[in-house]
Design a protein around this motif. Structure first.
Motif, PDB file in Angstrom:
ATOM      1  N   TYR A 176       0.811  -1.219   0.000  1.00  0.00           N
ATOM      2  CA  TYR A 176       0.000   0.000   0.000  1.00  0.00           C
ATOM      3  C   TYR A 176       0.843   1.268   0.000  1.00  0.00           C
ATOM      4  O   TYR A 176       0.651   2.159  -0.831  1.00  0.00           O
ATOM      5  N   ARG A 177       1.808   1.366   0.900  1.00  0.00           N
ATOM      6  CA  ARG A 177       2.571   2.598   1.023  1.00  0.00           C
ATOM      7  C   ARG A 177       3.530   2.810  -0.145  1.00  0.00           C
ATOM      8  O   ARG A 177       4.001   3.917  -0.363  1.00  0.00           O
ATOM      9  N   ALA A 220       2.075   8.545   0.125  1.00  0.00           N
ATOM     10  CA  ALA A 220       2.685   7.619   1.085  1.00  0.00           C
ATOM     11  C   ALA A 220       4.193   7.631   0.885  1.00  0.00           C
ATOM     12  O   ALA A 220       4.822   8.688   0.969  1.00  0.00           O
ATOM     13  N   ASN A 221       4.808   6.485   0.575  1.00  0.00           N
ATOM     14  CA  ASN A 221       6.262   6.449   0.441  1.00  0.00           C
ATOM     15  C   ASN A 221       6.730   7.330  -0.707  1.00  0.00           C
ATOM     16  O   ASN A 221       6.056   7.482  -1.722  1.00  0.00           O
ATOM     17  N   ALA A 222       7.921   7.902  -0.524  1.00  0.00           N
ATOM     18  CA  ALA A 222       8.479   8.800  -1.518  1.00  0.00           C
ATOM     19  C   ALA A 222       8.737   8.074  -2.827  1.00  0.00           C
ATOM     20  O   ALA A 222       8.862   6.851  -2.874  1.00  0.00           O
ATOM     21  N   PHE A 223       8.822   8.846  -3.911  1.00  0.00           N
ATOM     22  CA  PHE A 223       9.078   8.289  -5.234  1.00  0.00           C
ATOM     23  C   PHE A 223      10.393   7.508  -5.226  1.00  0.00           C
ATOM     24  O   PHE A 223      11.408   7.985  -4.740  1.00  0.00           O
ATOM     25  N   GLY A 224      10.367   6.280  -5.780  1.00  0.00           N
ATOM     26  CA  GLY A 224      11.567   5.445  -5.803  1.00  0.00           C
ATOM     27  C   GLY A 224      12.039   5.146  -4.398  1.00  0.00           C
ATOM     28  O   GLY A 224      13.211   5.300  -4.086  1.00  0.00           O
ATOM     29  N   THR A 225      11.143   4.715  -3.544  1.00  0.00           N
ATOM     30  CA  THR A 225      11.398   4.576  -2.114  1.00  0.00           C
ATOM     31  C   THR A 225      12.785   4.028  -1.817  1.00  0.00           C
ATOM     32  O   THR A 225      13.165   2.974  -2.302  1.00  0.00           O
ATOM     33  N   GLY A 226      13.537   4.784  -1.014  1.00  0.00           N
ATOM     34  CA  GLY A 226      14.854   4.328  -0.589  1.00  0.00           C
ATOM     35  C   GLY A 226      15.926   4.464  -1.632  1.00  0.00           C
ATOM     36  O   GLY A 226      17.069   4.066  -1.400  1.00  0.00           O
ATOM     37  N   ALA A 227      15.597   5.039  -2.795  1.00  0.00           N
ATOM     38  CA  ALA A 227      16.601   5.123  -3.858  1.00  0.00           C
ATOM     39  C   ALA A 227      17.712   6.097  -3.525  1.00  0.00           C
ATOM     40  O   ALA A 227      18.673   6.212  -4.264  1.00  0.00           O
TER      41      ALA A 227
END
Length: 634
Positions: free
Chosen positions: A315-316, A322-329
């Motif tokens: 979901y996030r 929710a999570n930022a674009f490219g989460t954790g990139a």
């Protein structure tokens, strides 16, 4: 067919269950999101995914991956006549069929007067792959084929209050429009997205997903009518792709050649991702065959991994806000030189010997040829994401510079590097981006860049040392604090803004100028204030009217004259400043002073000793600017 969305509840726990085992393009997966219900409130609790469930009659079961810790990882579902039970993480839910779509998203689309929104395209109108059936595709229908429902609200039309020399939008104006419009949505994840159909972007781009730089990203995108307009089948086809592509970014889909920068990293498709037949690829970069090859083979659909993300991503990782674009990139390994490089291209990152704490860190990127002349594309600036920059910080952590605004470029101008044009150069402000300030403490930083060439080669630069000095005087400390605020970083990224959301940042820069005007860093505050004053600024009001603030050439001249006289900023930005200063002088009606600024620009770079080829380009640029300004005020 049993695939689709099912819903059920067990006490205070609610389940949104997605069954994807039959029907159009089944991925052979089941997934779900869990929510906790407390009174009249519902909160997200976690997600799960079963990648390859076994199917035994009406029973579907398998081992799940969860976004949260649980000792019970086996998931089992029994479906009969679209009702049944689901056992997930130790709880049992009575579920019933809710929708043939796996997810439902509200799309609010507004357009500026004169910008005509796209409606639909008949895919059989132009030649395509034989296995792709002809059908009428709207943006909603394209996502429906991926199992995603777009509920389109009544489109809005934005009137223009006032007039301007053009209706070209820049990044600062888009950022401001987004903050004003989305303030009513609330600070929470939600299945909703805003699409602005505007006239044009100052960079000539076709579209942009511009919501990248706050805690609730991926809620806003824009497409630019002037760049994609037309009623021909080719134009309608290109418009469909641009709309679907930009909204794909809002669902957290990266470009086809960037999926290895996601978290967790995703495998690249054929030819380093450029061989993907996807909405998220660039048609002109498709291999083999470029644009013609792409359209001849494109079935107007997302790839299988993209389909899995849209339907079954946690979901996030998918929901807007929710999570930022490219989460954790942002956390990566430093770029490494390839073990073999026959590209004939060389990339360098260059910077000042040292920077004061709080000074905007600007680097120069240089792409040159070695040996035989080479032809490639001209997208060297990291805002287009054909070039990425990694920063190894003093503590050893390496982060990826992610621009506050990233641009989708649907054209790739060819650049030939040869003895007459041995290199191309770009100046890039990398001090601040989507993750905030990257150079917040004194110490030694190591910066590398990676350029993805037209043939897909990945050219890696040697490391460039960027040294941030310790403040020495009390004024150094005070100015550094004023320069390192989050809003100030956004203003440097945007080269100024009128947005009330950035008011405190503008006040801080005003204080630098008024109290510390003689400090070396005051020139950067004047740079931002001067460039912003010299241009017009478009404001999308809460009432959805487009109000245009005209340029203030007098204030622009005041600030930019200081910047040009100091000549301490990097050469490429100084070139921009002097051309904008000349424009401001012309707008004041003094063409002679405008021409004198261009003559001074040439003399400044002669004194700096730039190489003969670059100096020749600057001379031509000065003459073209004189001619353009003369025509503008005649």
């Amino acid at each position: 067919m049993i695939s689709g969305l099912y819903e059920g509840q067990d006490g205070d726990s609610r389940l949104a269950l997605r069954v994807d085992v039959d029907g159009p393009r089944p991925t052979g997966r089941i997934s779900g999101d869990l929510f906790t219900v407390a009174g009249a409130t519902t909160s997200y609790a976690g997600s799960f995914l079963v990648d390859a469930p076994a199917i035994d009659g009406t029973l579907i079961h398998g081992r799940g991956r969860f976004s949260f810790d649980t000792s019970v990882r086996d998931v089992s579902i029994t479906i009969n006549d679209r009702t049944g039970t689901a056992s997930v993480a130790g709880r049992t839910y009575q579920v019933s069929f809710a929708s043939p779509y796996f997810r439902s998203v509200l799309l609010e689309q507004d357009s500026v007067v004169g910008a005509v929104p796209f409606v639909s395209y008949r895919t059989g109108t132009l030649p395509g792959p034989s296995g792709s059936p002809a059908r009428e595709l709207t943006v909603g229908a394209a996502y429906a084929e991926a199992g995603i429902e777009l509920r389109v609200s009544e489109p809005g039309v934005i009137p223009v209050d006032g007039s301007g020399s053009d209706l070209a939008w820049d990044d600062a104006e888009l950022h401001h429009a987004m903050t004003r419009h989305f303030s009513a949505f609330g600070d929470a994840p939600a299945w909703r997205v805003w699409l602005l159909v505007a006239g044009k972007h100052v960079g000539g781009y076709r579209g942009i997903m511009f919501d990248y730089n706050d805690a609730r990203q991926r809620q806003g995108a824009a497409v630019f009518h002037d760049a994609i307009q037309g009623t021909s089948p080719q134009s309608q086809r290109a418009q469909l792709r641009t709309y679907v592509h930009e909204l794909g970014h809002a669902f957290n889909l990266l470009h086809s050649w960037q999926k290895n920068l996601a978290r967790p990293p995703q495998p690249l498709g054929p030819d380093g991702g450029f061989g993907d037949l996807s909405w998220m690829n660039y048609v002109q970069n498709y291999r083999p065959g470029g644009e013609a090859g792409y359209w001849a083979a494109f079935p107007f659909q997302f790839t299988e991994p993209e389909l899995v993300h849209l339907r079954h991503g946690f979901y996030r990782d998918v929901a807007m806000g929710a999570n930022a674009f490219g989460t954790g990139a942002a956390e990566i390994d430093p770029f490494e030189q390839p073990v073999e490089d026959r590209s004939g291209l060389r990339l360098e990152v260059r910077a000042n010997e040292s920077f004061e704490l709080g000074e905007p860190v600007v680097v120069e990127l240089k792409l040159s040829y070695a040996g035989e002349p080479r032809t490639t594309h001209g997208h060297l600036h990291p805002d287009t994401e054909f070039t990425q920059v990694s920063i190894t910080q003093p503590g050893g952590r390496t982060v990826l510079y992610r621009p506050m605004m990233r641009h989708c470029v649907d054209t790739s101008p060819e650049i030939r590097l040869d003895p007459g044009n041995p290199a191309m150069y770009r100046s890039a402000y990398i001090g601040h981006g989507r993750d905030g300030h990257y150079f917040q403490q004194p110490g030694d930083y190591h910066v590398r860049a990676q350029y993805i060439a037209a043939d897909g080669s990945r050219i890696v630069s040697p490391a460039c040392l960027v040294r941030v000095r310790f403040p020495v005087t009390r004024d150094d400390h005070q100015v550094a604090e004023l320069m390192l605020g989050e809003e100030q970083g956004k203003l440097f990224s945007l080269l100024g803004s009128d947005s009330p959301e950035l008011r405190s940042g503008n006040l801080a820069l005003d204080e630098v100028i008024s109290r510390y005007g003689g400090h070396p860093l005051a020139v950067y505050a004047r740079l931002v204030k001067g460039l912003n004053a010299e241009r017009e600024f478009k404001e999308l009001t809460p009432g959805n009217e487009l109000r245009i603030r005209p340029p203030d050439p007098k204030q622009g001249i005041e600030h930019l004259t200081h910047v040009a006289r100091a000549a301490t900023i990097d050469n490429i930005t100084l070139n921009l400043v002097m051309r904008r200063l000349a424009r401001a002088e012309a707008r004041q009606g003094d063409l002679a002073r405008a021409n004198a600024v261009m003559d001074r620009m040439v003399a400044t770079f002669e004194a700096k000793g730039v190489n003969a080829v670059v100096l020749g380009q600057i001379r031509r640029q000065a003459e073209l600017t004189k001619a353009a300004l003369g025509a503008e005020i005649s």
